[in-house]
Design an enzyme around this catalytic site. Structure first.
Site, PDB file in Angstrom:
ATOM      1  N   SER A 148      33.695  -0.661  48.408  1.00  0.00           N
ATOM      2  CA  SER A 148      34.471  -1.875  48.501  1.00  0.00           C
ATOM      3  C   SER A 148      35.795  -1.858  47.751  1.00  0.00           C
ATOM      4  O   SER A 148      36.682  -2.663  48.015  1.00  0.00           O
ATOM      5  CB  SER A 148      33.635  -3.045  47.995  1.00  0.00           C
ATOM      6  OG  SER A 148      33.346  -2.892  46.607  1.00  0.00           O
TER       7      SER A 148
ATOM      8  N   SER B  37      31.038   1.968  45.602  1.00  0.00           N
ATOM      9  CA  SER B  37      32.338   1.339  45.840  1.00  0.00           C
ATOM     10  C   SER B  37      33.523   1.935  45.116  1.00  0.00           C
ATOM     11  O   SER B  37      34.659   1.570  45.418  1.00  0.00           O
ATOM     12  CB  SER B  37      32.269  -0.148  45.518  1.00  0.00           C
ATOM     13  OG  SER B  37      31.666  -0.809  46.595  1.00  0.00           O
TER      14      SER B  37
ATOM     15  N   LYS C 157      41.134  -4.296  40.683  1.00  0.00           N
ATOM     16  CA  LYS C 157      40.300  -4.788  41.788  1.00  0.00           C
ATOM     17  C   LYS C 157      40.123  -6.291  41.604  1.00  0.00           C
ATOM     18  O   LYS C 157      39.846  -6.756  40.482  1.00  0.00           O
ATOM     19  CB  LYS C 157      38.946  -4.080  41.769  1.00  0.00           C
ATOM     20  CG  LYS C 157      38.056  -4.405  42.968  1.00  0.00           C
ATOM     21  CD  LYS C 157      36.755  -3.612  42.932  1.00  0.00           C
ATOM     22  CE  LYS C 157      35.865  -3.889  44.139  1.00  0.00           C
ATOM     23  NZ  LYS C 157      34.614  -3.129  44.126  1.00  0.00           N
TER      24      LYS C 157
HETATM   25  N1  GLN Z   1      28.810   0.098  50.293  1.00  0.00           N
HETATM   26  C1  GLN Z   1      27.799  -0.351  49.382  1.00  0.00           C
HETATM   27  C2  GLN Z   1      27.309  -1.720  49.778  1.00  0.00           C
HETATM   28  O1  GLN Z   1      27.799  -2.200  50.740  1.00  0.00           O
HETATM   29  C3  GLN Z   1      28.311  -0.342  47.968  1.00  0.00           C
HETATM   30  C4  GLN Z   1      29.028  -1.549  47.528  1.00  0.00           C
HETATM   31  C5  GLN Z   1      29.485  -1.498  46.118  1.00  0.00           C
HETATM   32  O2  GLN Z   1      29.316  -0.497  45.425  1.00  0.00           O
HETATM   33  N2  GLN Z   1      30.026  -2.608  45.647  1.00  0.00           N
HETATM   34  O3  GLN Z   1      26.471  -2.293  49.170  1.00  0.00           O
END
Ligand code: GLN
Length: 461
Positions: A141, A165, A66
């Site tokens: 994400s 994410s 990532k």
């Molecule tokens: N979808 C969640 C957010 O937008 C989680 C993001 C993440 O885990 N980096 O905060």
């Protein structure tokens, strides 16, 4: 997964992964490729094997990273314009550990800029497509990493999970996604999102592979004082559940959850039952507040963590800036995506002196109640089961004009981050449209391996 040895060349493993990545280029799982370095490393490993020298437990295994993990090969962009040209001076501890065992990074995967999002549409470089339907989101994400594993480009990929994410894109793409206990894996060298909920984990196709990768990534790092000592050291078969009792969270099986998702999760619960686990429905009313807590606490931490991007210390600086104030304002205006700015504004608001008590402090108190509710549940159950997401992958563009709807998609994943407990996505079925459905198993702090043991015990080989 295939490990290089006398009969399997690392170069062939890496080449095959690079070719597959090219074949699936249009999914846009990767931001940048690491072809030359990867092949060079593979040759080094093959030479060692040839000479009979000792190689690591992941010798020659290609993996995807990532693009919020720092590593000197290529730029670490966090999918943001702000870091588009940022060559990292250091290597994240997790990456260093994985590479020390011989794994080879073939490319950096796409994400929502700074990991803010649940679809990978907030990337400065454009969205990633779902592995099962190009018109749909990859989830996020860590969307790129999930898709790279789902398309069999690599057998594992690294991700980060601050509020879902890893689990949510794993669910959208039908792979295993491990969000470990807070502190299991060092966060050193990963672009910070929210420091009290950031966790580093992985995507894989089997519980066994995920366990191997996590066992290597986990453990004490003096550069991250929250890391646990001697962690993830058991054999998977030894991490057995004591009670053999699993709670099925009924709050997440009703209104607002796609019936196909409910059915797939219940089918999985039945499978566990057949394997000898006692399954009981459990009500956790506090969970409905988790999303509200999360979207106060996390933006607060984001607004603080992103204050370092001032146009002076890291990455991008606006060319339009004429004085110091403009260096800050124009750099941040041009360098951040709208979602990053939205979170900075919410964060600054909830931390401001007039609203701190009403929002931030209240949210932290409610967070403690949530932790207490989990502790109580884990006195009775080894683990809790629920869907990972309310519905399968949605269409690209469907939620982009409605940030609140986008936040609602996180309702089932954020509680585990707030409590610092592990959560793992398990692929449990497909919708009638052929889209993957995921279930999530969460457990008490430091029960990561036990969760994987449960998953492995019913995994179809
Ligand atoms: N979808 C969640 C957010 O937008 C989680 C993001 C993440 O885990 N980096 O905060």
């Amino acid at each position: 997964m295939k490990i290089a040895d006398k009969d399997t060349k690392a170069v062939d493993l890496v080449r095959a992964a690079l070719e597959k990545a090219k074949e699936y280029e249009d999914y846009h799982a990767f931001i940048s490729m690491n072809e030359a370095h990867a092949l060079e490393r593979a040759r080094e490993i093959d030479a060692k094997i040839e000479k009979g020298e000792k190689v690591g437990r992941l010798a020659g295994v290609p993996f995807a990273l990532k693009d919020n993990y720092l590593s000197p090969e290529g730029n670490t962009t966090a999918a943001a314009k702000m870091l588009e040209d940022f060559p990292s001076p250091i290597t994240a501890t997790a990456v260093a550990k994985i590479e020390a065992e011989g794994a080879i990074m073939i490319g950096r995967t796409n994400l929502d800029a700074y990991a803010h999002g649940g679809s990978t549409e907030n990337s400065y470089f454009g969205p990633t497509s779902n592995a099962y339907d190009k018109e749909r989101v990859a989830g996020g994400s860590s969307g790129g990493s999930a898709v790279a594993v789902a398309l069999d480009i690599v057998p594992f990929a690294l991700g980060s999970d601050t509020g879902g994410s890893i689990r949510q894109p794993a669910s959208f793409n039908g792979v295993i996604g491990v969000k470990p206990t807070f502190g299991a894996v060092s966060r050193y060298g990963v672009v910070a999102m929210a420091s009290s909920t950031d966790t580093m984990g992985c995507f894989a196709k089997t519980a066994e592979d995920a366990n191997l990768v996590m066992s290597i990534m986990a453990g004490k790092d003096k550069k991250d004082s929250t890391t646990l000592d001697d962690y993830w050291t058991k054999e998977l078969s030894e991490a057995t559940p004591k009670k053999k009792k699993i709670g099925l969270i009924s709050d997440f099986l009703g209104e607002g959850v796609d019936p196909e998702v409910v059915k797939a999760v219940k089918d999985y619960a039945n499978k566990l039952k057949k394997a000898g686990y006692e399954i009981e429905e459990v009500n956790m009313p506090i969970l409905k507040y988790a999303l509200a807590i999360y979207y106060i606490v996390v933006p607060a931490e984001i607004s603080s963590n992103l204050s370092r991007y001032d146009g002076i210390r890291y990455g991008f600086r606006s060319k339009e800036a004429k004085d110091l104030d403009e260096i800050y304002s124009k750099t941040r205006d041009e360098g951040f995506m709208p979602e990053n700015k939205r979170r900075i504004m919410i964060g600054n608001f909830v931390l401001s002196s007039g609203f701190f008590d009403a929002y931030y402090l209240k949210a932290q108190k409610a967070r403690t109640l949530l932790i207490n509710a989990y502790n109580e549940a884990f006195e009775k159950y080894d683990a809790l089961l629920c869907p990972t997401a309310p519905r399968p992958a949605f269409k690209i563009g469907e939620n982009t004009d409605d940030p609140l709807q986008m936040y609602l998609e996180d309702v089932m994943t954020v509680p585990a981050n707030l409590a610092g407990i592990p959560g793992i996505n398990i692929p449990v079925g497909k919708s009638k449209d052929g889209l993957p459905i995921g279930a999530q198993l969460v457990g008490a702090r430091q029960s990561d391996q036990m969760l994987l043991n449960i998953i492995a015990s019913v995994e179809e080989k």
